[in-house]
Design a protein around this motif. Sequence first.
Motif, PDB file in Angstrom:
ATOM      1  N   MET A  90       0.848  -1.198   0.000  1.00  0.00           N
ATOM      2  CA  MET A  90       0.000   0.000   0.000  1.00  0.00           C
ATOM      3  C   MET A  90       0.883   1.247   0.000  1.00  0.00           C
ATOM      4  SD  MET A  90      -2.896   1.213   2.797  1.00  0.00           S
ATOM      5  CE  MET A  90      -4.022  -0.127   2.373  1.00  0.00           C
ATOM      6  N   THR A  91       0.630   2.157  -0.930  1.00  0.00           N
ATOM      7  CA  THR A  91       1.382   3.403  -0.963  1.00  0.00           C
ATOM      8  C   THR A  91       0.909   4.317   0.162  1.00  0.00           C
ATOM      9  OG1 THR A  91      -0.173   4.575  -2.405  1.00  0.00           O
ATOM     10  CG2 THR A  91       1.516   3.205  -3.480  1.00  0.00           C
ATOM     11  N   GLU A  92       1.700   5.357   0.418  1.00  0.00           N
ATOM     12  CA  GLU A  92       1.312   6.304   1.474  1.00  0.00           C
ATOM     13  C   GLU A  92       0.012   7.026   1.116  1.00  0.00           C
ATOM     14  OE1 GLU A  92       1.595   8.171   5.182  1.00  0.00           O
ATOM     15  OE2 GLU A  92       2.591   6.421   4.337  1.00  0.00           O
ATOM     16  N   ALA A  93      -0.169   7.358  -0.165  1.00  0.00           N
ATOM     17  CA  ALA A  93      -1.417   8.008  -0.581  1.00  0.00           C
ATOM     18  C   ALA A  93      -2.603   7.074  -0.356  1.00  0.00           C
ATOM     19  CB  ALA A  93      -1.332   8.420  -2.049  1.00  0.00           C
ATOM     20  N   GLU A  94      -2.432   5.793  -0.663  1.00  0.00           N
ATOM     21  CA  GLU A  94      -3.509   4.824  -0.441  1.00  0.00           C
ATOM     22  C   GLU A  94      -3.807   4.662   1.043  1.00  0.00           C
ATOM     23  OE1 GLU A  94      -2.850   1.964  -4.373  1.00  0.00           O
ATOM     24  OE2 GLU A  94      -1.895   1.464  -2.456  1.00  0.00           O
ATOM     25  N   ARG A  95      -2.756   4.673   1.866  1.00  0.00           N
ATOM     26  CA  ARG A  95      -2.970   4.569   3.308  1.00  0.00           C
ATOM     27  C   ARG A  95      -3.762   5.765   3.818  1.00  0.00           C
ATOM     28  NH1 ARG A  95       1.504   5.385   8.110  1.00  0.00           N
ATOM     29  NH2 ARG A  95       0.007   5.245   9.825  1.00  0.00           N
ATOM     30  N   ILE A  96      -3.422   6.953   3.352  1.00  0.00           N
ATOM     31  CA  ILE A  96      -4.146   8.151   3.778  1.00  0.00           C
ATOM     32  C   ILE A  96      -5.601   8.080   3.349  1.00  0.00           C
ATOM     33  CG2 ILE A  96      -4.355  10.641   3.431  1.00  0.00           C
ATOM     34  CD1 ILE A  96      -1.287  10.752   3.337  1.00  0.00           C
ATOM     35  N   GLU A  97      -5.840   7.672   2.096  1.00  0.00           N
ATOM     36  CA  GLU A  97      -7.215   7.594   1.624  1.00  0.00           C
ATOM     37  C   GLU A  97      -8.009   6.552   2.405  1.00  0.00           C
ATOM     38  OE1 GLU A  97      -8.768   9.594  -0.240  1.00  0.00           O
ATOM     39  OE2 GLU A  97      -6.998  10.764  -0.775  1.00  0.00           O
ATOM     40  N   SER A  98      -7.392   5.447   2.764  1.00  0.00           N
ATOM     41  CA  SER A  98      -8.072   4.430   3.558  1.00  0.00           C
ATOM     42  C   SER A  98      -8.409   4.966   4.945  1.00  0.00           C
ATOM     43  CB  SER A  98      -7.194   3.185   3.663  1.00  0.00           C
ATOM     44  OG  SER A  98      -7.831   2.185   4.435  1.00  0.00           O
ATOM     45  N   ALA A  99      -7.464   5.683   5.560  1.00  0.00           N
ATOM     46  CA  ALA A  99      -7.720   6.268   6.875  1.00  0.00           C
ATOM     47  C   ALA A  99      -8.841   7.305   6.792  1.00  0.00           C
ATOM     48  CB  ALA A  99      -6.447   6.904   7.425  1.00  0.00           C
ATOM     49  N   CYS A 100      -8.838   8.114   5.739  1.00  0.00           N
ATOM     50  CA  CYS A 100      -9.890   9.121   5.573  1.00  0.00           C
ATOM     51  C   CYS A 100     -11.254   8.460   5.396  1.00  0.00           C
ATOM     52  CB  CYS A 100      -9.579  10.024   4.383  1.00  0.00           C
ATOM     53  SG  CYS A 100      -8.205  11.178   4.670  1.00  0.00           S
ATOM     54  N   ALA A 101     -11.282   7.320   4.694  1.00  0.00           N
ATOM     55  CA  ALA A 101     -12.546   6.600   4.529  1.00  0.00           C
ATOM     56  C   ALA A 101     -13.046   6.059   5.865  1.00  0.00           C
ATOM     57  CB  ALA A 101     -12.369   5.462   3.523  1.00  0.00           C
ATOM     58  N   ASP A 102     -12.131   5.599   6.719  1.00  0.00           N
ATOM     59  CA  ASP A 102     -12.529   5.153   8.054  1.00  0.00           C
ATOM     60  C   ASP A 102     -13.069   6.321   8.882  1.00  0.00           C
ATOM     61  OD1 ASP A 102     -11.814   2.508   7.608  1.00  0.00           O
ATOM     62  OD2 ASP A 102      -9.790   2.763   8.441  1.00  0.00           O
ATOM     63  N   ALA A 103     -12.486   7.492   8.691  1.00  0.00           N
ATOM     64  CA  ALA A 103     -12.879   8.665   9.460  1.00  0.00           C
ATOM     65  C   ALA A 103     -14.131   9.342   8.903  1.00  0.00           C
ATOM     66  CB  ALA A 103     -11.727   9.672   9.497  1.00  0.00           C
ATOM     67  N   TRP A 104     -14.544   8.966   7.700  1.00  0.00           N
ATOM     68  CA  TRP A 104     -15.712   9.578   7.032  1.00  0.00           C
ATOM     69  C   TRP A 104     -16.557   8.430   6.472  1.00  0.00           C
ATOM     70  CZ3 TRP A 104     -16.832  14.767   6.950  1.00  0.00           C
ATOM     71  CH2 TRP A 104     -17.832  15.212   6.058  1.00  0.00           C
ATOM     72  N   PRO A 105     -17.171   7.628   7.338  1.00  0.00           N
ATOM     73  CA  PRO A 105     -17.852   6.414   6.880  1.00  0.00           C
ATOM     74  C   PRO A 105     -19.170   6.714   6.182  1.00  0.00           C
ATOM     75  CG  PRO A 105     -18.177   6.705   9.227  1.00  0.00           C
ATOM     76  CD  PRO A 105     -17.241   7.798   8.801  1.00  0.00           C
ATOM     77  N   ALA A 106     -19.512   5.865   5.234  1.00  0.00           N
ATOM     78  CA  ALA A 106     -20.782   5.993   4.535  1.00  0.00           C
ATOM     79  C   ALA A 106     -21.904   5.377   5.362  1.00  0.00           C
ATOM     80  CB  ALA A 106     -20.696   5.305   3.176  1.00  0.00           C
ATOM     81  N   LEU A 107     -23.125   5.651   4.956  1.00  0.00           N
ATOM     82  CA  LEU A 107     -24.286   5.033   5.604  1.00  0.00           C
ATOM     83  C   LEU A 107     -24.275   3.527   5.350  1.00  0.00           C
ATOM     84  CD1 LEU A 107     -26.994   5.465   7.111  1.00  0.00           C
ATOM     85  CD2 LEU A 107     -28.054   5.859   4.880  1.00  0.00           C
ATOM     86  N   THR A 108     -23.926   3.141   4.109  1.00  0.00           N
ATOM     87  CA  THR A 108     -23.807   1.730   3.719  1.00  0.00           C
ATOM     88  C   THR A 108     -22.466   1.534   3.044  1.00  0.00           C
ATOM     89  OG1 THR A 108     -26.190   1.575   3.346  1.00  0.00           O
ATOM     90  CG2 THR A 108     -24.824  -0.127   2.357  1.00  0.00           C
ATOM     91  N   GLU A 109     -21.739   0.505   3.430  1.00  0.00           N
ATOM     92  CA  GLU A 109     -20.435   0.251   2.848  1.00  0.00           C
ATOM     93  C   GLU A 109     -20.246  -1.249   2.633  1.00  0.00           C
ATOM     94  OE1 GLU A 109     -15.866   0.905   4.293  1.00  0.00           O
ATOM     95  OE2 GLU A 109     -17.186   2.670   4.319  1.00  0.00           O
TER      96      GLU A 109
END
Length: 247
Positions: free
Chosen positions: A1-20
Motif C-alpha cells: 500500500m502506498t502512502e497516498a492509499e494509506r491516507i485515503e483508507s484512513a480518511c474513509a474510516d474517518a468519514w464512513p458511509a451510511l452503507t459500505e
Amino acid sequence: MTEAERIESACADAWPALTEKPLGAWRLRAADGFTGRANSALAVGDPGTTPATALRQVCDFAHAHGIPPMVQVIQDGPIERQLAGLGWRSCDEYPAGNEVAVLEGPLMAGAEPGRTRVLAEPTPGWWELTVDRREPADAERAVLTGGEVVGYGVAELDGLTAGAVRGAVADGYLLVARLAVRPEHRRRGLATELMTAIGGWGTRHGATRCVLQVSVGNTGALALYDQLGFREHHRYRYWVPCEDRPL
C-alpha cells in the motif's frame, strides 16, 4: 500500500458511509447522496478482480442504492490511468469541484482557547453551521457521527455558535473536515483556534499527523492551511461512466 492509499483508507474510516461494502481493497459506499466521498466507490488498491468487472460491480451497487455510479481515485494513480479506456470520464461537473487536494500537516496541539471546545456530541448550533439546519437528515447524521473516534469543535461568542469543525482519528491520522465560521465572525482568528482545539483533541486520542481534503478551487481555505503549515500530499478525483443505464 502506498502512502497516498494509506491516507485515503484512513480518511474513509474517518468519514464512513451510511452503507459500505468491500470489494477487495475497494470500498463501495452509499449515503443517500450526502457528499461525494460517502456516495462513491473508493478505488484504491486491488479490487480482487479485473478493473472492468470491479467497475460493473460499482455500477450495480450504485443502482441498488439509488445513486449515480462514481469512483474516487488518486489522481494519476494506476486506477485512474485505466478508467478512460474502460468507458469512464472525469466528473468535471461535480458541484464542489472535482479536483481535491489532500493536505498533510502538523497537529496544532495546545490548550483549547477559552472560546473554543471539543465536544463528544454535536450540538444544534454545530449542526446548523455544518449542514445549515439544527436537525440533520438521517444520512447526514450517520456520516458525520460515524467513525470510532470523533470530536465536534465549537467556537462560542456571546452565547452563539460562531464556528464549528469535525475531527476524526483513524490509523494515527486526524482528518479535519467541515471547518466553518459564520461570516460576521470571520477574520477574528476563530478558524485557527478551532484547528488548535481539534489538533489538541486529536493528539490526546493518538493522532500524530493531520490530514485535510480541500477542493483546489477553494483558494481561501488553501491559503489558510498553507499558513498553518499544511502541504499537498496528493490529489484525488471522481470519475463516472461515459454511459449509464437509468437508476
